[in-house]
Design an enzyme around this catalytic site. Structure first.
Site, PDB file in Angstrom:
ATOM      1  N   GLN A 175     -10.929   9.270  -4.143  1.00 22.88           N
ATOM      2  CA  GLN A 175      -9.667   9.786  -2.931  1.00 22.88           C
ATOM      3  C   GLN A 175     -10.656  10.680  -2.032  1.00 22.88           C
ATOM      4  OE1 GLN A 175      -6.000  10.661  -0.835  1.00 22.88           O
ATOM      5  NE2 GLN A 175      -7.683  11.042   0.366  1.00 22.88           N
ATOM      6  N   HIS A 216       1.176   5.542  -2.127  1.00 21.12           N
ATOM      7  CA  HIS A 216       0.635   6.455  -2.897  1.00 21.12           C
ATOM      8  C   HIS A 216       1.875   7.535  -3.963  1.00 21.12           C
ATOM      9  CE1 HIS A 216      -3.268   6.743  -1.076  1.00 21.12           C
ATOM     10  NE2 HIS A 216      -2.579   5.491  -0.026  1.00 21.12           N
ATOM     11  N   GLU A 219     -10.730   4.331   7.411  1.00 22.09           N
ATOM     12  CA  GLU A 219      -9.528   4.890   8.046  1.00 22.09           C
ATOM     13  C   GLU A 219      -9.186   6.847   9.175  1.00 22.09           C
ATOM     14  OE1 GLU A 219      -6.930   6.425   5.392  1.00 22.09           O
ATOM     15  OE2 GLU A 219      -4.904   6.593   6.296  1.00 22.09           O
ATOM     16  N   ASP A 270       2.432   3.407   2.910  1.00 21.83           N
ATOM     17  CA  ASP A 270       1.351   3.767   2.710  1.00 21.83           C
ATOM     18  C   ASP A 270       1.938   5.329   2.201  1.00 21.83           C
ATOM     19  OD1 ASP A 270      -1.172   5.423   2.158  1.00 21.83           O
ATOM     20  OD2 ASP A 270      -1.081   4.941   4.592  1.00 21.83           O
ATOM     21  N   HIS A 314       0.840  -1.525   0.013  1.00 22.83           N
ATOM     22  CA  HIS A 314      -0.078   0.185   0.187  1.00 22.83           C
ATOM     23  C   HIS A 314       0.846   1.278   0.033  1.00 22.83           C
ATOM     24  CE1 HIS A 314      -3.654   1.941   1.184  1.00 22.83           C
ATOM     25  NE2 HIS A 314      -3.135   2.750   0.971  1.00 22.83           N
ATOM     26  N   HIS A 353     -10.097   1.960   0.744  1.00 24.37           N
ATOM     27  CA  HIS A 353      -9.386   2.471   1.893  1.00 24.37           C
ATOM     28  C   HIS A 353     -10.990   2.457   2.415  1.00 24.37           C
ATOM     29  CE1 HIS A 353      -6.032   3.759   0.145  1.00 24.37           C
ATOM     30  NE2 HIS A 353      -5.903   4.469   0.903  1.00 24.37           N
TER      31      HIS A 353
HETATM   32 FE   FE2 Z   1      -3.498   4.900   1.818  1.00 27.54          FE
END
Ligand code: FE2
Length: 438
Positions: free
Chosen positions: A163, A70, A224, A320, A68, A221
């Site tokens: 997102q 980005h 979170e 991440d 994971h 996701h």
């Molecule tokens: Fe993430």
């Protein structure tokens, strides 16, 4: 024979082994004996073996898996401003300010630098999320091209990640579908960030429809947030179970699970076991992001890794972020993530410490659904690393460098470990050791 690794240690086996590579695959794995050592010397001397690596008793593992990250946002920390609150929400706001300045070349250069840094550390399978809440899909197009550009030395998997939400962002569902048509490997969602709970549930239904229509993996996701009422993981698991997609589905983060009551978790765990979904925890970033609204004592924002593993579920780890609006640190070091997971999760029991390595190797391969070509077995692709340690305990304790990185039979990176010269306590003291090998 292209390559022979000699005197390597293997996981869960006694003795030392040599691993021979032919046509990019592991051709043979044999225990070293005096005869085999002589035979290896002869093979190299006569040119039957083109290249050899002396592992000198170090551990040979399948590559680390970054479950994971980005890549579209890496190396943008401070642009246009720093995240001073340290919260997820300020990070999302700063990213939305940086996003209008994205170009395909900007994304490519930063992501390439990150991938080179990862590969040098032995991370050869990388699942990246890419924000598709952009009418131009700039970052997605850039990363799809980059995935192809780097395919000879690293395997990249791309998750189309909305997102700003699927239902809460204008044309969110259309952009998600367009991303799959362009070639994203997996489809994502962010149900806890949608405007309402109903939107969150609806976003998961859209997600599963798209995954089935385009035959893609799912990575959400999920929850979170430090809100014990955020329970989208139960809907994700129920849909994974009902559709039969099961192990093709991953729940990332699930930090709210940290705050659920034990009574609810015990009910939830049955469903999770039925669903067989994968979990990805990001211990470095979620320890940093979560708990920011708490007075003392502050919660640790990590999902219940220990209990999930005990229930037989697959858990893997991600870093991440590498210097982005959400996290100012980060180096892509999977052993750092694993070491943090063991600490925050109270997983320092005798049988738990090796699980740190399991979560960043085989656990990651399960999450990415690449188990078929993963592992140190004859006939599998010759993807492996030789680390500067002898066993998983040592890896978790010292977090040593990766000495050699081999992808499809080719040596793609090597690292010399740091060396310390000690000028005290040596004279007449036969007990002193090199400091790096405490
Ligand atoms: Fe993430």
């Amino acid at each position: 024979m292209e390559l022979m690794v000699r005197n390597a240690r293997l996981l869960n086996r006694n003795g030392l082994y040599r691993v021979a590579v032919r046509d990019g695959k592991i051709a043979s794995i044999q225990e070293e004996t005096p005869d085999s050592i002589a035979e290896g010397d002869e093979a190299f001397a006569t040119g039957r073996c083109e290249e050899q690596i002396h592992a000198e008793g170090l551990l040979l593992l399948p590559p680390y898996v970054e479950s994971h990250i980005h890549l579209d946002a890496v190396l943008t920390a401070g642009e246009p401003r720093w995240n001073e609150s340290g919260t997820l929400f300020e990070g999302i706001q700063i990213w939305s300010e940086r996003k209008p300045y994205l170009t395909e070349e900007d994304v490519r250069q930063r992501a390439l630098r990150a991938l080179q840094g990862l590969a040098g550390q032995g991370v050869l399978h990388v699942r990246t999320h890419v924000d598709i809440c952009d009418p131009q899909l700039t970052a997605l197009k850039s990363l799809l091209a980059l995935k192809n550009e780097v395919r000879s030395w690293v395997n990249v998997q791309i998750v189309a990640f909305p997102q700003m939400g699927i239902c809460s962002y204008p044309k969110g569902a259309e952009l998600l579908e367009e991303s799959l048509k362009l070639g994203a490997d997996a489809v994502g969602a962010i149900p806890h960030y949608e405007f309402t709970r109903e939107d969150g549930i609806q976003s998961l239904h859209i997600l599963f429809e798209l995954a089935q229509k385009y035959d893609r993996l799912i990575d959400v996701h999920c929850d979170e947030i430090d809100d014990e009422h955020s329970r989208f993981v139960e809907m994700l698991a129920a849909l994974a179970y009902r559709t039969g997609l099961k192990g093709r589905v991953t729940a990332s983060h699930t930090t709210a699970m940290h705050s659920y009551s034990n009574a609810y978790v015990s009910k939830l765990m049955n469903l999770l076991q039925l669903s067989e979904i994968n979990f990805v925890a990001n211990p470095l970033v979620n320890t940093h992001l979560q708990g920011r609204f708490d007075p003392y004592p502050k919660r640790r924002g990590m999902t219940r890794i220990k209990e999930l593993l005990e229930a037989g579920l697959n858990v893997s780890l991600g870093t991440d972020c590498i210097m982005d609006p959400w996290y100012p640190l980060g180096s892509g070091n999977m052993l750092h993530a694993a070491n943090m997971a063991l600490h925050v999760g109270h997983m320092t029991g005798n049988r738990e410490i090796p699980l740190g390595v399991q979560m960043v190797t085989e656990g990651g391969a399960r999450s990415l659904d690449i188990m078929e070509g993963y592992g140190i077995e004859e006939g599998r692709p010759a993807n492996f690393i030789i680390v500067d340690g002898q066993d998983p305990w040592e890896l978790m304790r010292r977090m040593p460098v990766t000495r050699y990185v081999v992808y499809r039979g080719k040596l793609i990176a090597s690292t010399n470990p740091a060396e310390t010269s000690l000028y005290v306590g040596r004279s007449g003291d036969p007990q002193s050791h090199p400091i790096g090998y405490l």
